[in-house]
Design a protein around this motif. Structure first.
Motif, mmCIF file in Angstrom:
data_model
loop_
_atom_site.group_PDB
_atom_site.id
_atom_site.type_symbol
_atom_site.label_atom_id
_atom_site.label_comp_id
_atom_site.label_asym_id
_atom_site.label_seq_id
_atom_site.Cartn_x
_atom_site.Cartn_y
_atom_site.Cartn_z
ATOM 1 N N CYS A 7 0.867 -1.179 0.000
ATOM 2 C CA CYS A 7 0.000 0.000 0.000
ATOM 3 C C CYS A 7 0.902 1.226 0.000
ATOM 4 N N VAL A 8 0.553 2.239 -0.763
ATOM 5 C CA VAL A 8 1.396 3.430 -0.858
ATOM 6 C C VAL A 8 1.326 4.304 0.398
ATOM 7 N N LYS A 9 0.295 4.129 1.189
ATOM 8 C CA LYS A 9 0.157 4.926 2.413
ATOM 9 C C LYS A 9 1.357 4.691 3.330
ATOM 10 N N LEU B 123 3.534 10.053 2.783
ATOM 11 C CA LEU B 123 2.490 9.922 1.764
ATOM 12 C C LEU B 123 1.200 9.437 2.419
ATOM 13 N N ILE B 124 0.125 10.147 2.146
ATOM 14 C CA ILE B 124 -1.186 9.757 2.669
ATOM 15 C C ILE B 124 -1.829 8.792 1.677
ATOM 16 N N LEU B 125 -2.128 9.275 0.496
ATOM 17 C CA LEU B 125 -2.693 8.453 -0.585
ATOM 18 C C LEU B 125 -2.420 9.142 -1.906
ATOM 19 N N ASP B 126 -2.771 8.474 -2.981
ATOM 20 C CA ASP B 126 -2.559 9.026 -4.311
ATOM 21 C C ASP B 126 -3.737 8.711 -5.207
ATOM 22 N N GLU B 127 -3.706 9.307 -6.394
ATOM 23 C CA GLU B 127 -4.786 9.129 -7.361
ATOM 24 C C GLU B 127 -4.207 9.343 -8.757
ATOM 25 N N THR C 111 7.592 7.468 2.382
ATOM 26 C CA THR C 111 8.131 8.835 2.402
ATOM 27 C C THR C 111 9.019 9.042 1.181
ATOM 28 N N LEU C 112 8.991 10.249 0.653
ATOM 29 C CA LEU C 112 9.819 10.551 -0.504
ATOM 30 C C LEU C 112 11.280 10.598 -0.078
ATOM 31 N N HIS C 113 12.088 9.781 -0.718
ATOM 32 C CA HIS C 113 13.510 9.699 -0.397
ATOM 33 C C HIS C 113 14.361 10.449 -1.426
ATOM 34 N N GLN C 114 13.969 10.358 -2.705
ATOM 35 C CA GLN C 114 14.785 10.965 -3.754
ATOM 36 C C GLN C 114 13.927 11.264 -4.978
ATOM 37 N N MET D 245 -0.207 12.928 -5.558
ATOM 38 C CA MET D 245 0.145 12.314 -4.278
ATOM 39 C C MET D 245 -0.072 13.339 -3.174
ATOM 40 N N ALA D 246 -0.839 12.962 -2.163
ATOM 41 C CA ALA D 246 -1.054 13.820 -1.001
ATOM 42 C C ALA D 246 -0.106 13.373 0.098
#
Length: 159
Positions: free
Chosen positions: A54-56, A114-118, A59-62, A130-131
């Motif tokens: 799940c993407v939730k 990251l909360i969720l995406d669409e 965290t963005l690393h790079q 991405m939120a």
């Protein structure tokens, strides 16, 4: 986000997450998505909050731009209590990237979890929103390739 609800109210509590409106429309939307974006968005584990893919909570690393900005690679780092893999997303044919955070100027460094995406169809191919807590990213591109890769997470891998 157009369909994913990031502020669901349950009784007295607010701030819950509900991808159901998006997931209900996804079969119809997916016919207009490019192949890679379709596969990524429609993956059964994408919105399974208890699932390892799940993407939730990533965290963005790079963030790396390649080929004069036409390609964007994002590496999203796992949460050791939930994931045992990192997610690498490659956007091809990038025409626009919007970053919005509480601090100005908005940068990749100001994004949190990251909360969720669409992923939605777009006349160029697709958009991927991405939120994050706090902030958001919207990438407009021709297509998306997403790959889960091994992560160094001894807490999960070692049991």
């Amino acid at each position: 986000m157009k369909y994913v609800d990031l502020n669901v109210r349950v009784g007295e509590l607010t701030g819950g997450l509900d991808p159901a409106p998006y997931l209900e429309l996804l079969p119809a939307l997916s016919t207009s998505l490019p192949p890679g974006a379709r596969a990524f968005a429609a993956d059964q584990s994408h919105y399974d909050f208890a699932g390892r893919r799940c993407v939730k909570d990533l965290t963005l690393h790079q963030a790396t731009f390649l080929h004069d900005g036409q390609v964007l690679d994002l590496r999203l780092r796992h949460n050791c209590w939930k994931h045992d893999e990192d997610l690498v997303i490659r956007y091809t044919g990038v025409s626009d990237v919007q970053i919005d955070t509480p601090n100005e100027p908005s940068t990749w460094d100001d994004l949190g979890t990251l909360i969720l995406d669409e992923t939605l169809p777009h006349n160029q191919g697709c958009t991927h929103e991405m939120a994050f807590r706090p902030g958001s990213v919207i990438v407009t591109c021709n297509d998306i390739t997403a790959e889960w890769v091994e992560a160094d997470c001894p807490e999960v891998q070692g049991g």
